[in-house]
Design a protein around this motif. Structure first.
Motif, PDB file in Angstrom:
ATOM      1  N   TRP A   1       2.278   2.100   3.474  1.00  0.00           N
ATOM      2  CA  TRP A   1       1.961   2.221   4.846  1.00  0.00           C
ATOM      3  C   TRP A   1       2.120   0.840   5.143  1.00  0.00           C
ATOM      4  CZ3 TRP A   1      -0.932   6.494   6.665  1.00  0.00           C
ATOM      5  CH2 TRP A   1      -0.713   7.437   5.703  1.00  0.00           C
ATOM      6  N   ARG A   2       1.489   0.756   6.108  1.00  0.00           N
ATOM      7  CA  ARG A   2       2.104  -1.071   6.929  1.00  0.00           C
ATOM      8  C   ARG A   2       0.600  -0.939   7.942  1.00  0.00           C
ATOM      9  NH1 ARG A   2       5.063  -1.928   3.028  1.00  0.00           N
ATOM     10  NH2 ARG A   2       7.311  -1.302   3.051  1.00  0.00           N
TER      11      ARG A   2
ATOM     12  N   VAL B   1       1.169  -0.717  -0.043  1.00  0.00           N
ATOM     13  CA  VAL B   1       0.032  -0.391   0.646  1.00  0.00           C
ATOM     14  C   VAL B   1       1.044   1.031   0.177  1.00  0.00           C
ATOM     15  CG1 VAL B   1      -1.746   1.919   1.743  1.00  0.00           C
ATOM     16  CG2 VAL B   1      -2.000  -0.566   1.510  1.00  0.00           C
ATOM     17  N   TYR B   2       0.876   1.977  -0.975  1.00  0.00           N
ATOM     18  CA  TYR B   2       1.890   3.377  -1.145  1.00  0.00           C
ATOM     19  C   TYR B   2       0.617   4.723  -1.726  1.00  0.00           C
ATOM     20  CZ  TYR B   2       2.875   1.672  -5.799  1.00  0.00           C
ATOM     21  OH  TYR B   2       2.653   1.027  -7.229  1.00  0.00           O
ATOM     22  N   GLU B   3       1.271   5.420  -1.751  1.00  0.00           N
ATOM     23  CA  GLU B   3       0.855   6.583  -2.913  1.00  0.00           C
ATOM     24  C   GLU B   3       2.172   7.287  -3.205  1.00  0.00           C
ATOM     25  OE1 GLU B   3      -1.767   9.271  -0.726  1.00  0.00           O
ATOM     26  OE2 GLU B   3       0.038   9.236   1.041  1.00  0.00           O
ATOM     27  N   GLU B   4       2.254   7.951  -4.571  1.00  0.00           N
ATOM     28  CA  GLU B   4       3.003   8.684  -4.955  1.00  0.00           C
ATOM     29  C   GLU B   4       2.968  10.441  -4.207  1.00  0.00           C
ATOM     30  OE1 GLU B   4       4.467  11.070  -8.994  1.00  0.00           O
ATOM     31  OE2 GLU B   4       4.663   8.893  -9.170  1.00  0.00           O
ATOM     32  N   LYS B   5       4.202  10.636  -3.479  1.00  0.00           N
ATOM     33  CA  LYS B   5       3.964  12.143  -2.922  1.00  0.00           C
ATOM     34  C   LYS B   5       5.048  13.896  -3.610  1.00  0.00           C
ATOM     35  CE  LYS B   5       1.983  11.198   1.745  1.00  0.00           C
ATOM     36  NZ  LYS B   5       1.266  12.385   1.405  1.00  0.00           N
ATOM     37  N   THR B   6       4.773  13.880  -3.920  1.00  0.00           N
ATOM     38  CA  THR B   6       5.896  14.687  -4.626  1.00  0.00           C
ATOM     39  C   THR B   6       5.739  16.123  -3.700  1.00  0.00           C
ATOM     40  OG1 THR B   6       4.131  16.581  -6.059  1.00  0.00           O
ATOM     41  CG2 THR B   6       4.800  14.697  -7.723  1.00  0.00           C
ATOM     42  N   PHE B   7       7.590  16.601  -3.796  1.00  0.00           N
ATOM     43  CA  PHE B   7       7.099  17.380  -2.434  1.00  0.00           C
ATOM     44  C   PHE B   7       8.401  19.363  -3.170  1.00  0.00           C
ATOM     45  CE2 PHE B   7       7.026  14.293  -0.377  1.00  0.00           C
ATOM     46  CZ  PHE B   7       6.525  14.323   0.652  1.00  0.00           C
TER      47      PHE B   7
ATOM     48  N   ASP C   1      -9.425  -0.058  19.472  1.00  0.00           N
ATOM     49  CA  ASP C   1      -9.701  -1.601  20.200  1.00  0.00           C
ATOM     50  C   ASP C   1      -9.256  -2.562  19.671  1.00  0.00           C
ATOM     51  OD1 ASP C   1     -11.417  -2.880  21.304  1.00  0.00           O
ATOM     52  OD2 ASP C   1     -13.218  -3.871  20.001  1.00  0.00           O
ATOM     53  N   ASN C   2      -7.513  -2.085  19.291  1.00  0.00           N
ATOM     54  CA  ASN C   2      -6.351  -3.187  18.080  1.00  0.00           C
ATOM     55  C   ASN C   2      -6.605  -3.808  17.293  1.00  0.00           C
ATOM     56  OD1 ASN C   2      -4.691  -3.194  20.435  1.00  0.00           O
ATOM     57  ND2 ASN C   2      -6.426  -4.713  22.132  1.00  0.00           N
ATOM     58  N   MET C   3      -8.000  -3.259  16.371  1.00  0.00           N
ATOM     59  CA  MET C   3      -7.843  -3.687  15.323  1.00  0.00           C
ATOM     60  C   MET C   3      -6.543  -2.836  14.121  1.00  0.00           C
ATOM     61  SD  MET C   3     -11.530  -2.324  14.207  1.00  0.00           S
ATOM     62  CE  MET C   3     -11.704  -0.436  15.189  1.00  0.00           C
ATOM     63  N   LYS C   4      -6.563  -3.319  12.713  1.00  0.00           N
ATOM     64  CA  LYS C   4      -5.429  -3.384  12.463  1.00  0.00           C
ATOM     65  C   LYS C   4      -5.662  -1.927  11.575  1.00  0.00           C
ATOM     66  CE  LYS C   4      -3.411  -7.767  11.550  1.00  0.00           C
ATOM     67  NZ  LYS C   4      -2.358  -7.592  12.469  1.00  0.00           N
ATOM     68  N   VAL C   5      -4.658  -0.948  11.546  1.00  0.00           N
ATOM     69  CA  VAL C   5      -5.278   0.388  10.907  1.00  0.00           C
ATOM     70  C   VAL C   5      -3.427   0.833  10.133  1.00  0.00           C
ATOM     71  CG1 VAL C   5      -6.490   1.722  12.369  1.00  0.00           C
ATOM     72  CG2 VAL C   5      -4.365   1.441  12.619  1.00  0.00           C
ATOM     73  N   LEU C   6      -3.326   1.695   9.024  1.00  0.00           N
ATOM     74  CA  LEU C   6      -2.698   1.478   8.354  1.00  0.00           C
ATOM     75  C   LEU C   6      -1.911   2.240   9.004  1.00  0.00           C
ATOM     76  CD1 LEU C   6      -3.813   1.710   4.539  1.00  0.00           C
ATOM     77  CD2 LEU C   6      -2.575   0.022   5.566  1.00  0.00           C
ATOM     78  N   GLN C   7       0.106   2.382   9.507  1.00  0.00           N
ATOM     79  CA  GLN C   7       0.508   3.621   9.364  1.00  0.00           C
ATOM     80  C   GLN C   7       1.819   4.039   8.069  1.00  0.00           C
ATOM     81  OE1 GLN C   7       0.157   4.990  12.520  1.00  0.00           O
ATOM     82  NE2 GLN C   7      -1.650   4.126  13.283  1.00  0.00           N
ATOM     83  N   PRO C   8       2.090   5.291   8.356  1.00  0.00           N
ATOM     84  CA  PRO C   8       3.478   5.737   7.379  1.00  0.00           C
ATOM     85  C   PRO C   8       4.410   4.846   7.417  1.00  0.00           C
ATOM     86  CG  PRO C   8       2.202   7.345   8.812  1.00  0.00           C
ATOM     87  CD  PRO C   8       1.720   6.557   9.162  1.00  0.00           C
ATOM     88  N   LYS C   9       4.998   4.301   6.674  1.00  0.00           N
ATOM     89  CA  LYS C   9       6.660   4.462   6.994  1.00  0.00           C
ATOM     90  C   LYS C   9       7.131   4.670   6.265  1.00  0.00           C
ATOM     91  CE  LYS C   9       5.193   0.964  10.423  1.00  0.00           C
ATOM     92  NZ  LYS C   9       4.748   2.246  11.743  1.00  0.00           N
ATOM     93  N   GLU C  10       8.356   4.016   5.065  1.00  0.00           N
ATOM     94  CA  GLU C  10       9.492   3.923   4.287  1.00  0.00           C
ATOM     95  C   GLU C  10       8.653   5.164   4.101  1.00  0.00           C
ATOM     96  OE1 GLU C  10       8.461   0.995   4.201  1.00  0.00           O
ATOM     97  OE2 GLU C  10       9.553  -0.249   5.175  1.00  0.00           O
TER      98      GLU C  10
END
Length: 140
Positions: free
Chosen positions: A109-110, A86-92, A118-127
């Motif tokens: 995102w992982r 799961v990823y998205e392109e970003k421009t800066f 409630d301890n559900m899985k959620v996407l967190q930003p990573k690399e």
């Protein structure tokens, strides 16, 4: 990892004795110059920051100098490696890079358990991996 494999990269290297980054980019063929081992962290100049992308192997390298050591990240951006991610392109917008319109990155995102959901899985930003430049000739 304190070494970047020698290859032709697109990206930038900001040395400790420079007021602007060295841009590794040839707008015609999208290949920069060959870059290899990182300079010593105990001698001047050293690399403050670098973002390098090898279009041939689709490898992205990020370098940061922190507390006298290099932190080097390596991310495979090939189509095979991106499958299922799961990823998205970003421009800066660039800083002190006249010929460049934008820097292209992939934000990954992982899934992680979140105690506040409630301890559900959620996407967190990573690399956040550098994936090359967008030139003035390209649209952002």
């Amino acid at each position: 990892m304190n070494n970047i494999p020698a290859s032709k990269y697109e990206g930038y290297i900001w040395m400790s004795d420079a007021t602007a980054p060295e841009v590794l980019h040839e707008p015609k063929d999208f290949l920069g110059k060959e870059y290899g081992p990182l300079p010593s962290t105990t001698e001047n100049p050293f690399v403050i920051e670098a973002q390098l992308y090898d279009p041939a192997s689709h490898m992205s390298y990020g370098v940061k100098h922190v507390d006298g050591e290099y932190i080097v990240t390596e991310v495979d951006l090939s189509k095979e490696a991106l499958k299922g991610c799961v990823y998205e392109e970003k421009t800066f917008l660039p800083h002190r890079m006249e010929s460049i319109s934008a820097l292209r990155f992939y934000q990954f995102w992982r899934e992680e358990d979140d105690e506040f959901c409630d301890n559900m899985k959620v996407l967190q930003p990573k690399e956040l991996a550098f994936a090359g430049f967008i030139t003035k000739e390209e649209k952002v």
